[in-house]
Design an enzyme around this catalytic site. Structure first.
Site, PDB file in Angstrom:
ATOM      1  N   GLN A 227     -15.651  -4.948   0.199  1.00 54.37           N
ATOM      2  CA  GLN A 227     -14.482  -4.567   1.006  1.00 54.37           C
ATOM      3  C   GLN A 227     -14.859  -3.652   2.170  1.00 54.37           C
ATOM      4  O   GLN A 227     -14.399  -3.832   3.297  1.00 54.37           O
ATOM      5  CB  GLN A 227     -13.472  -3.871   0.080  1.00 54.37           C
ATOM      6  CG  GLN A 227     -12.139  -3.543   0.717  1.00 54.37           C
ATOM      7  CD  GLN A 227     -11.215  -2.795  -0.251  1.00 54.37           C
ATOM      8  OE1 GLN A 227     -11.489  -2.696  -1.446  1.00 54.37           O
ATOM      9  NE2 GLN A 227     -10.110  -2.279   0.260  1.00 54.37           N
TER      10      GLN A 227
ATOM     11  N   GLU B  60      -1.289  -1.722 -10.473  1.00 53.93           N
ATOM     12  CA  GLU B  60      -0.127  -2.074  -9.659  1.00 53.93           C
ATOM     13  C   GLU B  60       0.944  -2.739 -10.529  1.00 53.93           C
ATOM     14  O   GLU B  60       0.676  -3.200 -11.632  1.00 53.93           O
ATOM     15  CB  GLU B  60      -0.517  -3.067  -8.543  1.00 53.93           C
ATOM     16  CG  GLU B  60      -1.601  -2.561  -7.614  1.00 53.93           C
ATOM     17  CD  GLU B  60      -1.716  -3.367  -6.322  1.00 53.93           C
ATOM     18  OE1 GLU B  60      -0.779  -4.130  -5.989  1.00 53.93           O
ATOM     19  OE2 GLU B  60      -2.756  -3.214  -5.640  1.00 53.93           O
TER      20      GLU B  60
ATOM     21  N   GLU C 278      -7.217  -1.916  -9.613  1.00 60.45           N
ATOM     22  CA  GLU C 278      -6.126  -1.167  -8.991  1.00 60.45           C
ATOM     23  C   GLU C 278      -4.892  -1.375  -9.846  1.00 60.45           C
ATOM     24  O   GLU C 278      -4.472  -2.511 -10.095  1.00 60.45           O
ATOM     25  CB  GLU C 278      -5.880  -1.618  -7.541  1.00 60.45           C
ATOM     26  CG  GLU C 278      -6.988  -1.174  -6.586  1.00 60.45           C
ATOM     27  CD  GLU C 278      -6.637  -1.334  -5.108  1.00 60.45           C
ATOM     28  OE1 GLU C 278      -5.694  -2.077  -4.787  1.00 60.45           O
ATOM     29  OE2 GLU C 278      -7.325  -0.701  -4.276  1.00 60.45           O
TER      30      GLU C 278
ATOM     31  N   HIS D 271      -2.052   7.492  -3.259  1.00 56.64           N
ATOM     32  CA  HIS D 271      -3.203   6.590  -3.151  1.00 56.64           C
ATOM     33  C   HIS D 271      -3.693   6.519  -1.702  1.00 56.64           C
ATOM     34  O   HIS D 271      -4.892   6.664  -1.429  1.00 56.64           O
ATOM     35  CB  HIS D 271      -2.841   5.197  -3.660  1.00 56.64           C
ATOM     36  CG  HIS D 271      -3.887   4.158  -3.384  1.00 56.64           C
ATOM     37  ND1 HIS D 271      -5.135   4.180  -3.981  1.00 56.64           N
ATOM     38  CD2 HIS D 271      -3.888   3.077  -2.553  1.00 56.64           C
ATOM     39  CE1 HIS D 271      -5.852   3.157  -3.535  1.00 56.64           C
ATOM     40  NE2 HIS D 271      -5.118   2.470  -2.676  1.00 56.64           N
TER      41      HIS D 271
ATOM     42  N   TYR E 105       0.904  -1.166   0.000  1.00 55.26           N
ATOM     43  CA  TYR E 105       0.000   0.000   0.000  1.00 55.26           C
ATOM     44  C   TYR E 105       0.937   1.208   0.000  1.00 55.26           C
ATOM     45  O   TYR E 105       0.852   2.061   0.864  1.00 55.26           O
ATOM     46  CB  TYR E 105      -0.827  -0.105   1.292  1.00 55.26           C
ATOM     47  CG  TYR E 105      -1.951   0.860   1.529  1.00 55.26           C
ATOM     48  CD1 TYR E 105      -3.016   0.983   0.635  1.00 55.26           C
ATOM     49  CD2 TYR E 105      -1.986   1.625   2.710  1.00 55.26           C
ATOM     50  CE1 TYR E 105      -4.069   1.833   0.914  1.00 55.26           C
ATOM     51  CE2 TYR E 105      -3.046   2.473   2.982  1.00 55.26           C
ATOM     52  CZ  TYR E 105      -4.092   2.567   2.078  1.00 55.26           C
ATOM     53  OH  TYR E 105      -5.151   3.407   2.359  1.00 55.26           O
TER      54      TYR E 105
ATOM     55  N   TYR F 187     -13.929  -5.175   5.974  1.00 55.76           N
ATOM     56  CA  TYR F 187     -12.484  -5.036   6.209  1.00 55.76           C
ATOM     57  C   TYR F 187     -12.071  -4.664   7.630  1.00 55.76           C
ATOM     58  O   TYR F 187     -10.881  -4.759   7.970  1.00 55.76           O
ATOM     59  CB  TYR F 187     -11.859  -4.055   5.201  1.00 55.76           C
ATOM     60  CG  TYR F 187     -11.783  -2.628   5.646  1.00 55.76           C
ATOM     61  CD1 TYR F 187     -12.910  -1.831   5.684  1.00 55.76           C
ATOM     62  CD2 TYR F 187     -10.570  -2.070   6.030  1.00 55.76           C
ATOM     63  CE1 TYR F 187     -12.835  -0.519   6.082  1.00 55.76           C
ATOM     64  CE2 TYR F 187     -10.495  -0.752   6.450  1.00 55.76           C
ATOM     65  CZ  TYR F 187     -11.627   0.015   6.470  1.00 55.76           C
ATOM     66  OH  TYR F 187     -11.551   1.315   6.882  1.00 55.76           O
TER      67      TYR F 187
ATOM     68  N   THR G  67      -1.756   0.188  -5.196  1.00 54.30           N
ATOM     69  CA  THR G  67      -2.220   1.072  -6.264  1.00 54.30           C
ATOM     70  C   THR G  67      -1.232   2.213  -6.493  1.00 54.30           C
ATOM     71  O   THR G  67      -0.809   2.868  -5.546  1.00 54.30           O
ATOM     72  CB  THR G  67      -3.587   1.675  -5.877  1.00 54.30           C
ATOM     73  OG1 THR G  67      -4.445   0.612  -5.498  1.00 54.30           O
ATOM     74  CG2 THR G  67      -4.190   2.429  -7.046  1.00 54.30           C
TER      75      THR G  67
END
Lengths: 417, 417
Positions: A241, A202, A200, A134, A129, A245, A350
């Site tokens: 999510q 990545e 996302e 982001h 992360y 989460y 991301t």
């Protein structure tokens, strides 16, 4: 063409991702034949099994059986030294005018004739992360706009474990996931297809050298453990999510699918594109201190294709924006003694930049759905619709040298009834 | 002895975990020889490779090569039908007076002569959080004592992905992990050995049947996918976990090691011990509706042994307390299309009961370190000290039938300098 630019006797366009400076590895098959390991060059795949069978890998001398394989893992496990020799062998075969590969036309397969497979047997998957932009955007949207970054974020390359079983190769369609969501102001969840399906943007790196449980990888040695990189679409079901989460992190909102590009770009091929990362303030703890240029200047873009394949570019970003680099991620991951294995995949998180155009997810691009994006066909998108295909591309370019990742794409199919 | 109790010609005590009703599978070796699959009975391990080599598996007729293996995965992948036949073969060989196994003494190895190995190649590891008492205790300590359970907890068997690489077999010592922690009232983290090292008393179930990505397992079919169960110690570094876990969940606070017992108890062996679970209020969504007795009455205990092996029992709990059962966990995990593979491990989450004696972690037993536990040697413990060995044991018993798990143990070694 400048002197430092190598030339191959295989012709390709200047803007080709798979130049002789790249030589990415992948697993391919032809007409449902056996899976084999190949290298992409221009519009061709070099069949390394055929090349090894003819004894053309004179320096590395890797046995041919390594290349008749469903995954790159055994090749990667040979180590950086042997793989450097293989890279020299292939470079020579593709650049030398008197290459014996020219006498082996069967070993050069037009890329449109091959089917690409998941390149790596993913042993463990971790997602970081590590883009400050982001994490800040997410913090602004869901937490406190004035204190968007959580207290630990500048001290830790925050990450979590993902699901290895659902990592799929580019081109594999994805069913819209179903699950629990909580409607606004409701007290009870409902069950149904995800309504806020997102991508996302990545990259991922793949481990080529294992460690023992209890040992740690030092930050300045971390690249010795990285075999190469891929593009990664960390598909996300935002509504699932959001409800699930707390407190243990993303779970079903992520583990229905993560797509990677089929060609693994060796870390060595990215060497010309090293840049310094953003300054880290406050200073990081000593075990995370990173020397030299550990970020990479890799241009990234995301496109959405509608059912008729009309394409709209929705994001242009760059891997160089990352706050935490791959070496820091790996040093942190193992500082507690956690072991890594050949085949592990580590996602960057991301990759968003400062400009709104560079945000790496629909969540950010449409700012939680409040600013729909215009598509080339006149429609709009807040999130991803059924039959949309999301395509991510990436390449690095400098002084006439281009090293690209190709693409990772995936089409969303309607949820099962 | 009651009529329903089977008898073996191998003698063992009545309170033996490995009765003929159990027949757990494990991977063993003798004197650094090859890894093979065995079954525990009394104080012996039955060498299934030797048994198969002599053609004694007359019903299942499983080829001997399956049993000369580093992991149970290929055996489990044969499916429930074939494994039921194997269980019949073994039961007959061990109970029949005219068993041909009696003529094969080499196939019966005293259990003290074998080394046990990790029984399963763990493909993916998920850990749940399914004890209401545990989640409530944690909520009381760290969040709001009046609203200890988060809003999603009664609707979702909350879980997260763990690390497969650091799952180790009982007996493997564990280095105290190092990492970032934030001292009370400090603004910056420090780096050093974990000070609040903890265990979590859990069970785990292992998948014996794979699914395709995009498909879901129905709650009332979930047990078809469960091969068997183990004991699981989900080692936890509370100080590392506390600083890192927001917003993406536990990571380095957990992934330095998770220990499992070497013997996998087949789900079938646990059938006599089925009980109904706690009533779930509010009603769960239809995809989580569970019919019949899906909880299991398994007595569990945790002991701490000091360096001189003096043992103090610190926890006595029971698997039947779990709010969410294994079928619900699996139905939830796959409702979004996430696929499962033979070899996946799913942890229950810490198994706490209502009484203080039944709390499944030092965090709860010492209530965040405020109530140190007295040890038999006169010392006290808030958390786990260097050279402590944590031992977990489990068994089910009913009407003269006993099915036990043996133990999972691990000693903590000091952090590396």
């Amino acid at each position: 063409m400048a002197k430092h630019v190598l030339k191959s006797w295989i012709k390709y366009q200047e803007d080709c991702d798979f130049s002789i400076h790249n030589l990415p590895y992948g697993v391919f098959s032809v007409n449902d034949g056996p899976k084999k390991i190949g290298v992409a060059i221009g519009d061709y795949v070099v069949d390394l099994f055929a090349v090894a069978s003819k004894g053309l890998l004179t320096k590395s001398n890797i046995p041919k059986t390594i290349f008749k394989n469903s995954f790159l893992n055994p090749l990667m496990a040979l180590g950086k030294g042997k793989n450097a020799e293989l890279r020299q062998d292939i470079t020579k075969l593709l650049s030398s005018r008197i290459s014996k590969l020219r006498e082996l036309p069967k070993a050069l397969i037009p890329i449109e004739n091959v089917e690409m497979h998941l390149p790596v047997k993913v042993t463990d998957y971790t997602d970081f992360y590590s883009s400050k932009e982001h994490a800040t955007n997410v913090g602004k949207m869901f937490r406190d706009p004035k204190n968007a970054l959580l207290p630990n974020w500048r001290h830790i390359p925050v990450g979590y474990h993902g699901r290895a079983s659902s990592i799929i190769v580019s081109g594999t369609p994805i069913r819209r996931p179903k699950g629990q969501q909580i409607p606004a102001n409701a007290k009870k969840p409902i069950y149904g297809p995800c309504k806020l399906l997102d991508f996302e943007l990545e990259t991922g790196f793949i481990i080529g050298r294992s460690t023992e449980l209890g040992s740690s990888i030092k930050c300045n040695k971390a690249e010795d453990y990285i075999f190469g990189m891929v593009l990664l679409n960390d598909w996300s079901a935002r509504d699932i999510q959001k409800w699930e989460y707390v407190p243990l992190g993303p779970f079903l909102g992520k583990n229905f699918a993560s797509s990677i590009s089929p060609w693994v770009v060796p870390l060595e091929a990215l060497d010309p594109f090293r840049v310094a990362g953003p300054k880290q303030v406050p200073a990081v703890l000593p075990y995370l201190k990173s020397r030299g240029k550990k970020n990479f200047d890799i241009n990234l873009e995301v496109a959405i294709k509608n059912k008729s394949a009309q394409e709209t570019i929705v994001c242009q970003s760059n891997f160089k924006y990352m706050y935490w680099n791959m070496s820091q991620q790996l040093a942190h991951h193992t500082v507690n003694g956690c072991n890594v294995n050949v085949g592990d995949l580590y996602g960057s998180g991301t990759i968003s930049g400062k400009s709104k155009r560079s945000y790496g997810s629909m969540l950010e691009l449409s700012w939680k759905g409040t600013k729909p994006l215009k598509m080339i066909d006149g429609t709009t998108r807040k999130f991803i619709q059924d039959y949309d295909t999301v395509v991510m591309r990436g390449f690095a370019e400098k002084r006439g040298i281009r090293v690209g990742f190709g693409e990772v794409s995936g089409q969303i199919l309607p949820a099962l009834k």
